[in-house]
Design an enzyme around this catalytic site. Structure first.
Site, short mmCIF file in Angstrom:
data_model
loop_
_atom_site.label_atom_id
_atom_site.label_comp_id
_atom_site.label_asym_id
_atom_site.label_seq_id
_atom_site.Cartn_x
_atom_site.Cartn_y
_atom_site.Cartn_z
N TYR A 31 35.28 22.70 50.06
CA TYR A 31 34.48 23.28 50.93
C TYR A 31 33.37 22.45 51.30
O TYR A 31 32.23 22.96 51.53
CB TYR A 31 34.20 24.63 50.51
CG TYR A 31 35.28 25.27 50.13
CD1 TYR A 31 36.29 25.89 50.95
CD2 TYR A 31 35.10 25.99 48.80
CE1 TYR A 31 37.41 26.89 50.38
CE2 TYR A 31 36.24 26.78 48.35
CZ TYR A 31 37.25 27.03 49.06
OH TYR A 31 38.31 27.98 48.54
N ASP A 82 46.48 41.88 42.81
CA ASP A 82 45.86 40.72 42.68
C ASP A 82 44.31 40.83 41.52
O ASP A 82 43.44 41.15 42.14
CB ASP A 82 45.35 39.98 43.88
CG ASP A 82 44.83 38.43 43.66
OD1 ASP A 82 44.64 38.12 42.58
OD2 ASP A 82 44.87 37.96 44.39
N LYS A 86 42.29 32.92 36.43
CA LYS A 86 40.98 32.77 36.02
C LYS A 86 40.52 33.02 34.64
O LYS A 86 40.84 31.88 33.84
CB LYS A 86 40.04 33.53 37.03
CG LYS A 86 40.08 33.12 38.41
CD LYS A 86 39.04 33.70 39.05
CE LYS A 86 39.00 33.32 40.66
NZ LYS A 86 38.49 31.86 41.19
C1 LIG Z 1 41.43 37.56 44.21
C2 LIG Z 1 41.93 35.92 44.02
N1 LIG Z 1 43.23 35.72 44.09
C3 LIG Z 1 43.42 34.34 44.04
C4 LIG Z 1 42.74 33.48 44.10
C5 LIG Z 1 43.20 31.84 43.83
O1 LIG Z 1 43.12 31.63 42.76
P1 LIG Z 1 42.99 29.97 42.19
O2 LIG Z 1 41.82 29.34 42.86
O3 LIG Z 1 43.34 29.74 40.80
O4 LIG Z 1 44.25 29.40 43.10
C6 LIG Z 1 41.43 33.77 43.69
C7 LIG Z 1 40.50 32.58 43.58
O5 LIG Z 1 39.21 32.84 43.75
C8 LIG Z 1 40.92 35.11 44.06
O6 LIG Z 1 39.55 35.31 43.85
#
Ligand SMILES: Cc1ncc(COP(=O)(O)O)c(C=O)c1O
Length: 449
Positions: free
Chosen positions: A15, A253, A287
């Site tokens: 970014y 998610d 994460k």
């Molecule tokens: C809710 C959510 N899903 C998916 C992702 C994507 O994860 P990654 O950055 O490990 O690909 C993020 C990343 O911030 C997220 O906050």
């Protein structure tokens, strides 16, 4: 040339533009909540390095687990092979996932696990003889990652608008309008108690596109990177109801909100007003899974989803990243899950939440502050305009606290092991930023997390 000069010459940071980029700092080591810079200064990592370092940096148990595993097996392809760390980890994940979700598909990043979850939902309907059910419903304000399907499921007016033209069109329900009860520190939002507008918009999508929708996907309770929105768990129950009535799957998610960020182990375990538990068909985690030590994610599906796909044509689930279930990452995740199991993070997060609430309450009413909200170990000060870059740098260096405001949000999501002193330093830094002069209107490149 110094390392920073080489960095400037050869590296593209996320970014960021190469023209007049904001400074990057050279980190030489990290320990607990602190990052150590090349000049010896320490910064509190108030964003847990993009929300993953739950147990603190370089946790000895996780480092040791990676070291031990590295002596035996660093990597092996997962097609045709398995290994003990993956087997044990899958068992443990199935044990802590919502009831009925016990089939674990490992992925190498959060975005990929979201892609996997959505492909599972689509292949599930193909297996049932409904290939036309290939659209997904996401929520305005959502963020699910940076790969193309994830972009197509993230807020259409958010950070990926630039790529609209190449994205598959899916459907968007309104941003959930009922706030998480009690999350408003400065109750300036006049959102309704019931998830009315949101649910009506979701229902409308199903009414207008019967038989087209494979699944609804959401970040349960906490829309993070695109909206910093804490919303009522009642919305989850309503999503479940609408999905069930219309034969669609529900995907949660939990990549950002899972592992106690909002309080309970999973954000979707927050109680609804009717005390109902809402269970998804597929859940993604990432994460904090490894405590932020090495990349790993997973999509965890119900036996029904897995069985249906496996009984269809093709019967194989069509995905397989090279580094899936990397043994080092699985070993790190096992050590991380052990810490989650024995550290009473739910209680720690209650203390962090209280300290944020008390500390940030005085910001209510400031001219540049639109809203202050706190849920678990996530604190958000929504401002009319962010301060100028130089003020952000001044606050980071002056307070020794690493913050990364974006869009209209000054926020903190510190490691869950942060003690009272750490949280009060973070509160002071957030408050200083919130009280700083608003900067110029942001350029596009400054919108992102
Ligand atoms: C809710 C959510 N899903 C998916 C992702 C994507 O994860 P990654 O950055 O490990 O690909 C993020 C990343 O911030 C997220 O906050």
């Amino acid at each position: 040339m110094t390392p920073l000069e080489y960095d400037r010459a050869f590296i593209w940071h996320p970014y960021a533009s190469l023209k007049d980029p904001p400074p990057v700092r050279l980190v030489t080591s990290a320990n607990g909540v602190n990052l150590t810079l090349d000049d010896g200064r320490e910064l509190v990592d108030a964003v847990s390095s993009w929300w993953c370092v739950a147990h603190g940096h370089n946790h000895p148990a996780i480092v040791e687990a990676i070291r031990r595993q590295s002596e035996r097996l660093c990597h092996v392809m997962f097609g045709g092979f398995t290994h003990e760390p993956a087997v044990e980890l899958a068992q443990r994940l199935a044990g802590i996932a919502p009831k009925g979700l016990n089939r674990v598909f490992f992925a190498d990043s959060g975005s990929i696990s979201v892609e996997v979850a959505c492909k599972m939902a689509i292949q599930y309907h193909v297996s049932l003889g409904h290939p036309e059910r290939n659209r997904l419903v996401a929520l305005k304000g959502a963020y699910h990652g940076d790969t193309s399907l994830c972009m197509a499921l993230s807020d259409p007016d958010g950070m990926h608008t630039l790529f609209k033209g190449i994205m598959t069109r899916h459907f968007f329900a309104e941003k959930p309008d009922a706030p998480f009860p009690g999350s408003a520190v400065a109750p300036v939002r006049t959102a309704p108690e019931q998830p009315s507008v949101f649910i009506a918009s979701l229902q409308r999508i199903f009414d207008e596109h019967p038989g087209e929708i494979a699944a609804v996907i959401c970040e349960p309770v906490f829309q993070a990177a695109n909206a910093m929105n804490f919303y009522s768990p009642d919305c989850l129950a309503e999503m479940r109801r609408v999905c069930d009535e219309n034969g669609a799957l529900l995907i949660f998610d939990e990549i950002a909100a899972g592992f106690h960020r909002t309080g309970p182990l999973w954000a979707h375990q927050s109680k609804t007003s009717g005390n109902r538990a809402t269970t998804p068909d597929i859940m993604t985690v990432g994460k904090a899974l490894t405590g932020g030590h090495i990349t790993l994610a997973a999509a965890i599906a119900s036996e029904r989803v897995a069985e249906t796909i496996s009984s269809g044509r093709p019967s194989a689930f069509m995905h397989g990243p090279t580094y899936m279930a990397n043994p080092l990452a699985c070993a790190a995740a096992l050590a991380s899950l052990e810490l989650f199991a024995h550290s009473d993070y739910a209680a720690k997060v209650v203390r962090i939440e209280r300290a944020f609430r008390d500390g940030l309450a005085p910001l209510r009413g400031l001219a540049n502050v639109k809203d202050v909200r706190v849920l678990g170990a996530a604190a958000v000060v929504e401002v009319e305009r962010l301060p100028a870059h130089r003020d952000i740098e001044r606050v980071i260096d002056g307070h020794g606290v690493w913050l990364r405001p974006f869009s209209n949000y000054i926020y903190a999501m510190p490691p869950l092991v942060s003690d009272e002193g750490t949280i009060s330093r973070i509160v002071e830094a957030l408050s200083d930023l919130a009280r700083s002069e608003p900067g110029p209107a942001p350029a596009d490149s400054e919108f992102h997390e």
